[in-house]
Design an enzyme around this catalytic site. Structure first.
Site, PDB file in Angstrom:
ATOM      1  N   SER A 109      42.480  32.106  32.515  1.00 14.62           N
ATOM      2  CA  SER A 109      43.508  33.125  32.321  1.00 14.62           C
ATOM      3  C   SER A 109      44.821  32.716  32.982  1.00 14.62           C
ATOM      4  CB  SER A 109      43.044  34.470  32.888  1.00 14.62           C
ATOM      5  OG  SER A 109      42.817  34.382  34.273  1.00 14.62           O
ATOM      6  N   GLN A 111      47.582  33.703  35.237  1.00 15.26           N
ATOM      7  CA  GLN A 111      47.451  34.664  36.324  1.00 15.26           C
ATOM      8  C   GLN A 111      48.458  34.373  37.418  1.00 15.26           C
ATOM      9  OE1 GLN A 111      43.807  32.955  38.893  1.00 15.26           O
ATOM     10  NE2 GLN A 111      43.263  33.294  36.739  1.00 15.26           N
ATOM     11  N   HIS A 113      48.919  35.485  41.860  1.00 11.52           N
ATOM     12  CA  HIS A 113      48.252  36.093  43.015  1.00 11.52           C
ATOM     13  C   HIS A 113      49.293  36.757  43.909  1.00 11.52           C
ATOM     14  CE1 HIS A 113      44.743  33.957  41.679  1.00 11.52           C
ATOM     15  NE2 HIS A 113      45.356  32.805  41.799  1.00 11.52           N
ATOM     16  N   LYS A 136      46.440  34.761  48.101  1.00 10.08           N
ATOM     17  CA  LYS A 136      45.547  33.732  47.568  1.00 10.08           C
ATOM     18  C   LYS A 136      46.343  32.517  47.082  1.00 10.08           C
ATOM     19  CE  LYS A 136      41.707  33.098  44.332  1.00 10.08           C
ATOM     20  NZ  LYS A 136      41.083  33.560  43.084  1.00 10.08           N
ATOM     21  N   GLU A 138      46.914  28.690  46.280  1.00 16.99           N
ATOM     22  CA  GLU A 138      45.927  27.706  45.821  1.00 16.99           C
ATOM     23  C   GLU A 138      46.578  26.334  45.689  1.00 16.99           C
ATOM     24  OE1 GLU A 138      43.229  30.400  42.796  1.00 16.99           O
ATOM     25  OE2 GLU A 138      45.136  29.649  42.065  1.00 16.99           O
ATOM     26  N   HIS A 285      50.410  30.902  36.548  1.00 13.72           N
ATOM     27  CA  HIS A 285      49.811  29.591  36.327  1.00 13.72           C
ATOM     28  C   HIS A 285      48.500  29.750  35.567  1.00 13.72           C
ATOM     29  CE1 HIS A 285      48.045  31.078  40.122  1.00 13.72           C
ATOM     30  NE2 HIS A 285      46.931  30.511  39.679  1.00 13.72           N
ATOM     31  N   ARG A 304      46.285  39.262  36.093  1.00 15.30           N
ATOM     32  CA  ARG A 304      46.179  38.435  34.887  1.00 15.30           C
ATOM     33  C   ARG A 304      47.230  38.792  33.841  1.00 15.30           C
ATOM     34  NH1 ARG A 304      41.121  39.736  36.622  1.00 15.30           N
ATOM     35  NH2 ARG A 304      39.846  37.967  37.310  1.00 15.30           N
ATOM     36  N   LYS A 310      39.605  40.164  30.457  1.00  9.88           N
ATOM     37  CA  LYS A 310      39.543  41.026  31.638  1.00  9.88           C
ATOM     38  C   LYS A 310      40.793  41.893  31.768  1.00  9.88           C
ATOM     39  CE  LYS A 310      36.568  37.890  34.305  1.00  9.88           C
ATOM     40  NZ  LYS A 310      36.459  37.066  35.521  1.00  9.88           N
TER      41      LYS A 310
END
Length: 441
Positions: A109, A111, A113, A136, A138, A285, A304, A310
């Site tokens: 997806s 998304q 954060h 979050k 990454e 991303h 998302r 979802k």
């Protein structure tokens, strides 16, 4: 032999449907090589290997009665985290990072954060969809060739895309397209009034797209697909890869808004083996294909945008993004020397993102030379995985702790423990390569 300062862990894995199938997956290869009793099902996807203290997919200490790493940390936090880490991150039960291997066959997806402040607000308002109050950030490091989306394209490229692709123009509307193209000011120094105005215009365009009815997206997708077939030259001046990419991702997620917000608005990033990108909070991303090492702060908060069945939180997504618009090359992470790693390795480099929760050290030995590398004790816990080749690992100067480390093997290293890696140069057909996630305070 294992010690409480260095011990092997058996890690759990996830069979999400976007994962690579069977033994084509690096995750599957690592799982089977680490534990040959696990038979790989050649019809199933193997998507993620989790290394850490997350309770959903626990890592277990093989030679310490198969206790979970989380239980070990909880029982002896001073020994396995260290006082400075406990104080800095406020937990005596878990590592502040989660280390993973991902093997991606189908797009994940699109998304973003939240940062810490927004994470706390979202968790308080909607704990079902936002299960914790953390941020979050990454980092993704390519183990094989990788492609993904990362951040909005530079504004001059977006202006060209809006002017060139009629289907996107139709969705956004000519009035807003004209306002965007005439209103952006380049170059604009970050934080300047021109930059602030540029981001507001980009937010208007993205917000209009994300609030478009599904029926309109479906209609324009049909036209867009036809154009990629009949007039691929339309995309030549934007990105010649777009026709193939749009068709490929539409097969995975037919008529999805991600075809517009991902393929047309976001940077399409390619990483060669060993290259990395850092995914900042509040930047959109998605991962498209390839095998990667991923490290992240310990959080499950995801907002998302597309390529997902979802929950999509469009309102918060449109409001939260930074609307940064940098080039692909600026999304890639520079590598740094790591002076606390010395020896025969041909490469020992640090991926050091601008956040506190984690860094990753890559160490590579030439397959024909072998050798030894000593890495000084770190002021915090760490996890090591071998992604190629084989050798041994031990506490420096203590041969009683020496253990075999093969492709897919994972070890936990307690704070302050200097370790020694030795490459097995006999019959080695791959460079012995390890990645080590760690945190210091």
């Amino acid at each position: 032999m294992s010690s409480e300062k260095l011990f092997r862990i058996q890690c759990g894995y996830q069979n999400y449907d976007w994962g690579k199938i069977g033994s084509s997956s690096a995750v599957a290869q690592f799982v089977h090589n680490s534990d040959p009793s696990i038979t790989i099902d050649e019809t199933k996807p193997y998507a993620e290997l989790w290394m850490g203290t997350h309770p959903s997919v626990p890592s277990k200490a093989i030679d310490l009665n198969n206790q979970t790493l989380r239980d070990l940390v909880t029982a002896k936090p001073q020994e396995y985290l260290g006082e400075s880490i406990i104080t800095k991150f406020g937990s005596s039960k878990e590592l502040p990072f989660l280390f993973k291997v991902l093997s991606i066959e189908k797009v994940l997806s699109i998304q973003a954060h939240p940062d810490k402040k927004l994470g706390a607000q979202l968790h308080a308002a909607d704990p079902k969809n936002y299960p914790d109050d953390n941020h979050k950030p990454e980092m993704a490091i390519a183990v094989t060739d990788f492609e993904g989306f990362c951040g909005f394209k530079p504004l001059d490229q977006l202006a060209k895309t809006l002017a060139t692709v009629p289907e996107l123009n139709e969705i956004i509307g000519q009035e807003l397209v004209d306002e965007f193209i005439s209103g952006i000011k380049l170059p604009a120094e970050v934080g300047s009034q021109d930059d602030v105005n540029n981001r507001k215009l980009l937010q208007k365009v993205f917000g209009k797209l994300m609030n478009t009815d599904d029926d309109v997206i479906k209609q324009q997708t049909a036209k867009l697909l036809e154009r990629t077939d009949r007039e691929p030259q339309v995309f030549k001046d934007i990105d010649s890869r777009l026709p193939e990419l749009i068709q490929r991702l539409n097969k995975q997620f037919p008529n999805d808004i991600g075809l517009f917000c991902g393929c047309l608005l976001l940077n399409h990033v390619g990483l060669n083996k060993g290259e990395a990108m850092f995914l900042q909070a509040k930047d959109p991303h998605a991962y498209i294909s390839g095998d990667i090492i991923e490290c992240m702060a310990a959080s499950d908060n995801v907002v998302r945008a597309g390529f997902t069945p979802k929950f999509k939180d469009v309102k918060n997504l449109v409001e939260m993004l930074t609307y940064s618009y940098e080039s692909v090359e600026k999304q890639k992470m520079p590598l740094q020397e790591f002076p606390r790693s010395k020896g025969d390795a041909v490469k020992s480099v640090l991926y050091d993102p601008p956040i506190a929760e984690f860094s990753v050290l890559q160490t590579i030995f030439d397959k024909s030379k072998g050798g030894k590398q000593v890495i000084e004790g770190l002021n915090g816990p760490s996890i090591v995985i071998a992604t190629n080749g084989k050798g041994t690992i031990q506490i420096t100067g203590d041969d009683s702790t020496k253990q075999k480390i093969d492709t897919g093997y994972v070890f936990f290293v307690a704070p302050g423990s200097s370790i020694e890696l030795t490459a097995d140069s006999a019959n080695q057909d791959q460079d012995f390569t390890t990645y080590r996630a760690f945190v210091e305070a």
